[in-house]
Motif scaffolding. Structure first.
Motif, mmCIF file in Angstrom:
data_model
loop_
_atom_site.group_PDB
_atom_site.id
_atom_site.type_symbol
_atom_site.label_atom_id
_atom_site.label_comp_id
_atom_site.label_asym_id
_atom_site.label_seq_id
_atom_site.Cartn_x
_atom_site.Cartn_y
_atom_site.Cartn_z
ATOM 1 N N ARG A 1 43.553 12.368 15.033
ATOM 2 C CA ARG A 1 43.320 13.767 14.872
ATOM 3 C C ARG A 1 42.991 14.361 16.317
ATOM 4 N NH1 ARG A 1 40.030 11.732 10.278
ATOM 5 N NH2 ARG A 1 38.080 11.858 11.746
ATOM 6 N N VAL A 49 43.784 16.037 2.899
ATOM 7 C CA VAL A 49 42.821 17.184 2.723
ATOM 8 C C VAL A 49 41.801 16.913 3.876
ATOM 9 C CG1 VAL A 49 41.331 18.270 1.510
ATOM 10 C CG2 VAL A 49 43.353 17.831 0.746
ATOM 11 N N GLN A 50 41.097 15.922 3.970
ATOM 12 C CA GLN A 50 39.971 15.926 4.716
ATOM 13 C C GLN A 50 40.409 15.708 6.225
ATOM 14 O OE1 GLN A 50 36.935 16.338 3.945
ATOM 15 N NE2 GLN A 50 37.144 16.211 1.593
ATOM 16 N N ASP A 51 41.272 15.409 6.543
ATOM 17 C CA ASP A 51 41.962 15.230 7.742
ATOM 18 C C ASP A 51 42.281 16.899 8.463
ATOM 19 O OD1 ASP A 51 41.797 12.364 8.488
ATOM 20 O OD2 ASP A 51 43.464 11.817 7.423
ATOM 21 N N ILE A 111 41.152 19.477 7.442
ATOM 22 C CA ILE A 111 40.148 20.304 7.832
ATOM 23 C C ILE A 111 39.370 20.029 8.971
ATOM 24 C CG2 ILE A 111 37.720 20.745 6.695
ATOM 25 C CD1 ILE A 111 38.778 20.066 3.961
ATOM 26 N N ALA A 112 39.156 18.649 9.298
ATOM 27 C CA ALA A 112 38.705 18.102 10.437
ATOM 28 C C ALA A 112 39.509 18.576 11.847
ATOM 29 C CB ALA A 112 38.463 16.516 10.361
ATOM 30 N N GLN A 145 39.170 22.515 12.088
ATOM 31 C CA GLN A 145 37.789 22.707 12.794
ATOM 32 C C GLN A 145 37.837 22.847 14.211
ATOM 33 O OE1 GLN A 145 35.293 20.482 10.043
ATOM 34 N NE2 GLN A 145 35.076 22.101 8.608
ATOM 35 N N ALA A 190 42.120 22.271 0.782
ATOM 36 C CA ALA A 190 41.864 22.643 2.057
ATOM 37 C C ALA A 190 42.028 23.735 2.763
ATOM 38 C CB ALA A 190 43.064 21.523 2.626
#
Length: 428
Positions: free
Chosen positions: A188, A221-223, A225-226, A229, A259
């Motif tokens: 990321r 999805v979580q990647d 968002i991170a 951000q 997401a």
């Protein structure tokens, strides 16, 4: 204070202030800097097929896509771009065209100046714009063409084509740390660094900040968002959101909405695409519709009147209310391209089609115009409510057709020339 009295940890007052203050003009469309969040899509035709690509771009624009991206991957595609633009203009379609370049974009822009001029924006991926000692030269060439022709650029890092040299360097540095981070966290970081360093290089070459849009697409999805951000916290560039390789059908819709909804609520994102895999022979415009519905249901924009309908239960064994809700929603969506000019403001209309007496009358009163159809065992009558008041009761075999006619009449009276709300007389 008991559990029910504890203040909520969720901000339900509304979305956060928009992150981006920088505004980018793409053709006649403003992105970022407080402008409405822009919906975009991408063709899946062979760009060298001028007629087919014109047809699909026009369909996407008609559906509401405010930017349309086309693949420019070889000489035949680049040569076709100005003809595509001209074909669209003959149809009265002025949607900005974005050229998607990979590997040889620098050469195609050099060899086809008409293509470079016809496009409204270039999209380049720093992970495959060039390799080793050629990377900076080829990236610089594309940026210089953007400067020459006055075009904005989206610098789009992608999980599937990440700069391997950068990733290797960061992985090696991470391994030396006393407490190394998770490998996904390093990936990321590589995404964010790739986008930001490329934007910094573009500005050094001379491309102003207000002609740069950034994206950093991943498929989890979580990647996603991170990554976004972090990208938003470390920059003030306009940002394009999208979950890449989201998938087909409900999976792609749910993943993208989950997401993007979180990020948009946090004020992150200036333009979005819902990247759906179409069903074989499916309609490409579906991704535009989903993007619009996401923005509208979250309260960011209004595109088409929404039809509220109950989910159905044992009290609603008839399918009449389902068929009527779908018929009205489809009719409104099909007519919206014309109604945008004929009925200004109609996109804010709310219609309710309910299936029984339990919640039907109440929901119908909350809508601009609503109907409560008879459920199983109920009297064959359907009260219609207009602006919260009982307007009429429909009966007989033509209830559905009669209500549809009332909706059309309501739209004409409220949003047409010399518009005024329908007069609510004594209910029948």
């Amino acid at each position: 204070m008991n559990k029910l009295e504890k203040p909520s940890q969720i901000d339900v007052a509304g979305p956060a202030a928009r992150h981006t203050t920088t505004q980018v003009k793409v053709g006649n469309v403003a992105v970022g800097g407080g402008a409405p969040i822009v919906v975009q899509s991408m063709t899946n035709t062979d760009t060298a097929d001028v007629a087919g690509t014109v047809e699909q771009v026009a369909a996407l624009a008609r559906a509401g896509s405010e930017l349309v991206r086309i693949t420019v991957d070889r000489d035949e595609a680049a040569a076709a771009v100005p003809h595509i633009r001209d074909g669209l203009r003959k149809r009265g379609v002025t949607v900005p065209l974005v050229g998607d370049f990979h590997y040889i974009g620098h050469k195609l822009l050099a060899d086809h100046p008409a293509c470079a001029e016809a496009l409204d924006k270039y999209r380049i991926n720093p992970g495959n714009v060039g390799f080793k000692d050629k990377r900076d030269k080829q990236f610089s060439d594309i940026v210089e063409f953007a400067i020459k022709y006055g075009k904005p650029v989206r610098i789009g890092a992608n999980w599937g084509s990440l700069d391997q040299e950068l990733l290797t360097h960061l992985m090696e540095e991470n391994a030396k740390l006393p407490n190394p981070r998770d490998a996904r966290a390093v990936m990321r970081e590589a995404m964010v660094q790739s986008a930001l360093s490329s934007a910094e290089r573009a500005e050094e070459i001379g491309l102003p900040k207000n002609r740069i849009i950034l994206s950093a697409k991943v498929s989890a999805v979580q990647d996603l968002i991170a990554v976004y951000q972090d990208l938003a916290a470390r920059s003030d560039y306009a940002i394009h959101l999208g979950l890449t390789e989201a998938g087909m059908g409900s999976k792609g819709i749910v993943a993208s909405s989950a997401a993007l909804g979180i990020l948009l609520q946090q004020g992150i994102g200036d333009t979005i695409r819902i990247s759906l895999t179409p069903e074989p022979g499916g309609d490409r415009t579906r991704e535009v519709q989903v993007a619009q519905e996401l923005l509208q249901t979250m309260g960011f924009r209004t595109f088409v009147p929404l039809v509220a309908a109950c989910p159905g239960c044992g009290r609603t064994t008839s399918t009449t209310f389902q068929e009527l809700a779908r018929s009205i929603q489809d009719f409104i969506r099909d007519e919206m391209p014309t109604w945008k000019t004929q009925y200004p403001g109609v996109e804010a209309l709310n219609v309710a089609v309910m299936g029984c007496i339990v919640n039907g009358p109440g929901e119908s009163k909350h809508a601009d115009i609503g109907i409560s159809l008879p459920g199983t065992g109920e009297a064959p009558s359907a009260p219609v409510f207009v602006d919260g008041k009982k307007f009429r009761t429909l009966r007989g075999a033509t209830i559905a057709a009669d209500f549809k006619a009332l909706v059309i009449d309501y739209i004409d009276q409220r949003y047409g020339n010399g518009a005024k709300p329908p007069e609510v007389t004594a209910a029948e």
